[in-house]
Design a protein around this motif. Structure first.
Motif, PDB file in Angstrom:
ATOM      1  N   THR A  30     -47.370 -16.711  -4.386  1.00  0.00           N
ATOM      2  CA  THR A  30     -46.183 -15.760  -4.458  1.00  0.00           C
ATOM      3  C   THR A  30     -46.201 -14.339  -4.635  1.00  0.00           C
ATOM      4  OG1 THR A  30     -46.288 -16.185  -7.096  1.00  0.00           O
ATOM      5  CG2 THR A  30     -45.097 -17.908  -5.773  1.00  0.00           C
ATOM      6  N   MET A 300     -36.672 -16.414   4.384  1.00  0.00           N
ATOM      7  CA  MET A 300     -37.114 -16.583   3.006  1.00  0.00           C
ATOM      8  C   MET A 300     -38.089 -17.739   2.809  1.00  0.00           C
ATOM      9  SD  MET A 300     -35.493 -15.421  -0.159  1.00  0.00           S
ATOM     10  CE  MET A 300     -35.884 -15.056  -1.964  1.00  0.00           C
ATOM     11  N   VAL A 302     -39.045 -20.112   0.323  1.00  0.00           N
ATOM     12  CA  VAL A 302     -38.346 -20.616  -1.035  1.00  0.00           C
ATOM     13  C   VAL A 302     -39.351 -21.467  -1.682  1.00  0.00           C
ATOM     14  CG1 VAL A 302     -36.386 -21.598  -1.858  1.00  0.00           C
ATOM     15  CG2 VAL A 302     -36.134 -20.601   0.245  1.00  0.00           C
ATOM     16  N   GLU A 305     -39.309 -20.793  -8.180  1.00  0.00           N
ATOM     17  CA  GLU A 305     -38.839 -19.731  -9.045  1.00  0.00           C
ATOM     18  C   GLU A 305     -38.110 -18.633  -8.301  1.00  0.00           C
ATOM     19  OE1 GLU A 305     -42.839 -18.314 -10.250  1.00  0.00           O
ATOM     20  OE2 GLU A 305     -43.173 -20.065 -11.068  1.00  0.00           O
ATOM     21  N   ASN A 306     -37.882 -18.689  -7.003  1.00  0.00           N
ATOM     22  CA  ASN A 306     -36.909 -17.600  -6.276  1.00  0.00           C
ATOM     23  C   ASN A 306     -35.759 -18.186  -5.435  1.00  0.00           C
ATOM     24  OD1 ASN A 306     -38.062 -19.013  -4.046  1.00  0.00           O
ATOM     25  ND2 ASN A 306     -38.826 -17.014  -3.013  1.00  0.00           N
ATOM     26  N   LYS A 307     -35.728 -19.497  -5.819  1.00  0.00           N
ATOM     27  CA  LYS A 307     -34.353 -19.922  -5.072  1.00  0.00           C
ATOM     28  C   LYS A 307     -33.045 -19.150  -5.405  1.00  0.00           C
ATOM     29  CE  LYS A 307     -33.752 -23.817  -8.433  1.00  0.00           C
ATOM     30  NZ  LYS A 307     -33.475 -25.396  -8.295  1.00  0.00           N
ATOM     31  N   HIS A 308     -32.957 -18.672  -6.583  1.00  0.00           N
ATOM     32  CA  HIS A 308     -31.577 -17.976  -6.850  1.00  0.00           C
ATOM     33  C   HIS A 308     -31.493 -16.655  -6.127  1.00  0.00           C
ATOM     34  CE1 HIS A 308     -34.927 -16.310  -9.487  1.00  0.00           C
ATOM     35  NE2 HIS A 308     -34.102 -15.199  -9.440  1.00  0.00           N
ATOM     36  N   GLU A 309     -32.767 -16.245  -5.533  1.00  0.00           N
ATOM     37  CA  GLU A 309     -32.916 -14.975  -4.748  1.00  0.00           C
ATOM     38  C   GLU A 309     -32.255 -15.067  -3.234  1.00  0.00           C
ATOM     39  OE1 GLU A 309     -36.462 -13.360  -5.045  1.00  0.00           O
ATOM     40  OE2 GLU A 309     -36.553 -13.612  -7.241  1.00  0.00           O
ATOM     41  N   VAL A 310     -32.106 -16.473  -2.862  1.00  0.00           N
ATOM     42  CA  VAL A 310     -32.002 -16.742  -1.524  1.00  0.00           C
ATOM     43  C   VAL A 310     -30.577 -16.016  -0.770  1.00  0.00           C
ATOM     44  CG1 VAL A 310     -31.718 -18.308   0.474  1.00  0.00           C
ATOM     45  CG2 VAL A 310     -33.699 -18.531  -1.288  1.00  0.00           C
ATOM     46  N   PRO A 312     -28.234 -14.183  -1.897  1.00  0.00           N
ATOM     47  CA  PRO A 312     -27.985 -12.700  -1.770  1.00  0.00           C
ATOM     48  C   PRO A 312     -28.597 -11.903  -0.496  1.00  0.00           C
ATOM     49  CG  PRO A 312     -28.394 -13.262  -3.825  1.00  0.00           C
ATOM     50  CD  PRO A 312     -28.727 -14.564  -3.139  1.00  0.00           C
ATOM     51  N   TYR A 313     -29.700 -12.622  -0.056  1.00  0.00           N
ATOM     52  CA  TYR A 313     -30.323 -12.239   1.151  1.00  0.00           C
ATOM     53  C   TYR A 313     -30.089 -12.737   2.608  1.00  0.00           C
ATOM     54  CZ  TYR A 313     -34.582 -11.027   3.962  1.00  0.00           C
ATOM     55  OH  TYR A 313     -35.477 -10.501   5.000  1.00  0.00           O
ATOM     56  N   THR A 314     -29.810 -14.144   2.522  1.00  0.00           N
ATOM     57  CA  THR A 314     -29.311 -14.644   3.759  1.00  0.00           C
ATOM     58  C   THR A 314     -27.981 -14.560   3.856  1.00  0.00           C
ATOM     59  OG1 THR A 314     -29.485 -16.980   2.841  1.00  0.00           O
ATOM     60  CG2 THR A 314     -31.623 -15.961   3.767  1.00  0.00           C
TER      61      THR A 314
END
Length: 483
Positions: A30, A300, A302, A305-310, A312-314
């Motif tokens: 990560t 991304m 996934v 720990e980072n699934k909440h960031e997906v 906003p990016y995609t």
């Protein structure tokens, strides 16, 4: 070159070797600094190498990042392939019997740490197992009936090493990490019969029956003896000089075992086991394409720990891919936030990492067939009727499961499409690949790199005809002639 030991709990790893750092599996997977690191050798000592575990992904991403991994993903998969283990054990039967000839019990366990055992008398046998499997901590169980047989081979974690072995293990580790070279398996030589691997009930065969017939006809004119073999024929593979895989390839099916055995016995092959491992995992592909600065839809990797960031990016819709999805199996589209959360939670139960990608709609996908760095066909695959993908396996009518295709001269393909396809294929090495490229707002975006691409009669051969078959068979013959 940076030397990095990757373990689950670095704080418990008591080793002091110059120029070797110890980090956690989570950090390697990560932390972006490791994705950007150049020239690194990764010693993967994760406690679990099972398919799609963190240990599996350490080796997979190491290869995607251009790092040298021990063990490689190929080594990890070999360990889980019973047929391959059986074949290797048969090859070294004499050494096994000789090593255990004075043991009176009916069972014996051999613990191998960096290619060595605490007892010097098992040095040669331990080194042999390490050369073949390249797994740092290995436990081999034997039993005796009328002779000694391998009962099981598995990787073990440091926590499973007995306390009385720890001192020796750390000594072997210090000796191992101080080396500049690392043992690799040696291969053999061979000659001119061709096996074509075909699975009778393949749900998505890479060649239709008419194409298989074409391959046979043209191969026989090129002085090959040709036999179509099935997944049950692994034990017969040694009788052939060349193998052409025409069944669906996955890490967990027979095609990989065939490719790996062919490679070990220096049988000419299309395609190589490395190609199967790399192309069958979308996580490797995403990292490799990004590392090579090849344009793709926003993508991304996934994890929990980072699934909440997906999103906003995609953005939405968002395409979610299982790492080993092929032929549109395991590829989902989330239209809403709720649908995204449900799909991601479900998919992360099966794999530590998955892929999220922005949805890039298009009327068709380009498919450029590339063989040993040279384009051999070019097609446009249109979406299945009323669907967003080329394949719609849920279509009520079989004729509606896939879209139409048209084939054209390679010189008529837009240069930007062709160039990005060629650049992508180079990431995977020599072999036969199908590069899928979308053209969005005038820009090429690589969707994926496929090993074992479709060569169907009436589709991929519709422009160049027999030349497509001849190119592939000539590549197999060239592999033979170089031996």
């Amino acid at each position: 070159m940076n030397k990095i030991i990757v373990v689950n709990q670095p704080e418990k790893w008591n080793l002091s070797v110059d120029n070797v750092s110890v980090i956690s599996t989570q950090e390697y997977l990560t932390n972006s600094k490791f994705a950007q690191l150049k020239k690194a050798r990764i010693f993967n000592l994760s406690k679990d190498y099972s398919y799609q575990s963190k240990g599996y992904y350490v080796s997979l991403l190491a290869e995607a990042r251009g790092h040298l991994a021990i063990p490689t993903v190929k080594n990890i998969v070999d360990l889980r392939e019973p047929k391959l283990v059986k074949i290797i054990s048969e090859d070294f039967d004499d050494l096994i019997q000789q090593s255990f000839k004075n043991i009176k019990s009916q069972k014996f366990t051999l613990s191998i740490y960096f290619g060595q055992n605490v007892a010097q008398k098992y040095k040669e046998l331990s080194a042999m197992f390490y050369r073949h499997f390249q797994i740092p901590f290995l436990r081999v169980k034997f039993n005796f009936t009328n002779k000694w047989n391998i009962k099981s081979i598995r990787a073990i974690a440091e926590s499973e090493i007995p306390e009385e072995h720890k001192e020796s293990m750390y000594s072997f580790a210090s000796e191992y990490f101080a080396k500049k070279r690392y043992d690799t398996p040696k291969l053999n030589t061979s000659e001119f019969d061709l096996a074509i691997l075909v699975q009778a009930d393949d749900p998505a065969p890479p060649s239709n029956p008419k194409a298989i017939k074409k391959f046979i006809e043209i191969a026989e004119k090129m002085n090959f003896y040709v036999e179509v073999i099935s997944p049950k024929d692994l034990s017969r593979l040694s009788a052939f000089d060349a193998l052409f895989i025409r069944q669906s390839t996955e890490v967990n099916n027979e095609a990989y075992a065939f490719a790996r055995k062919a490679q070990q016995e220096d049988i000419a092959i299309i395609d190589y086991p490395d190609a199967i491992l790399k192309c069958c995992n979308k996580v490797f592909m995403a990292e490799a394409l990004q590392n090579a600065n090849i344009p793709t839809p926003r993508t991304m990797i996934v994890h929990k720990e980072n699934k909440h960031e997906v999103l906003p990016y995609t953005g939405l819709p968002c395409v979610l891919k299982s790492p080993d999805s092929t032929f549109s199996f395991g590829v989902k589209k989330a239209e809403t936030v709720e649908e995204f959360q449900t799909l991601v939670s479900s998919m992360l139960k099966s794999s530590e990492l998955i892929i999220a990608q922005e949805f890039s709609p298009s009327e068709y996908d380009w498919r450029i067939g590339i063989l040993d760095d040279k384009p051999i066909f070019a097609c446009r695959y249109y979406m299945a009727k009323g669907h967003w993908q080329i394949y719609n396996w849920n279509a009520p009518k079989k004729d509606d499961q896939d879209g139409n295709a048209d084939c054209m001269a390679i010189e008529d393909v837009p240069k930007k499409i062709l160039n990005v396809a060629l650049k992508s294929a180079k990431l995977m090495g020599k072999g036969l690949y199908g590069i899928d490229v979308k053209e969005v707002n005038g820009q090429p975006l690589v969707i994926e790199i496929n090993d074992n691409p479709n060569i169907d009669f009436g589709v991929e051969d519709s422009f160049y005809g027999d030349k497509v078959y001849m190119e592939i068979l000539t590549a197999i013959k060239n592999r033979l002639l170089k031996k």
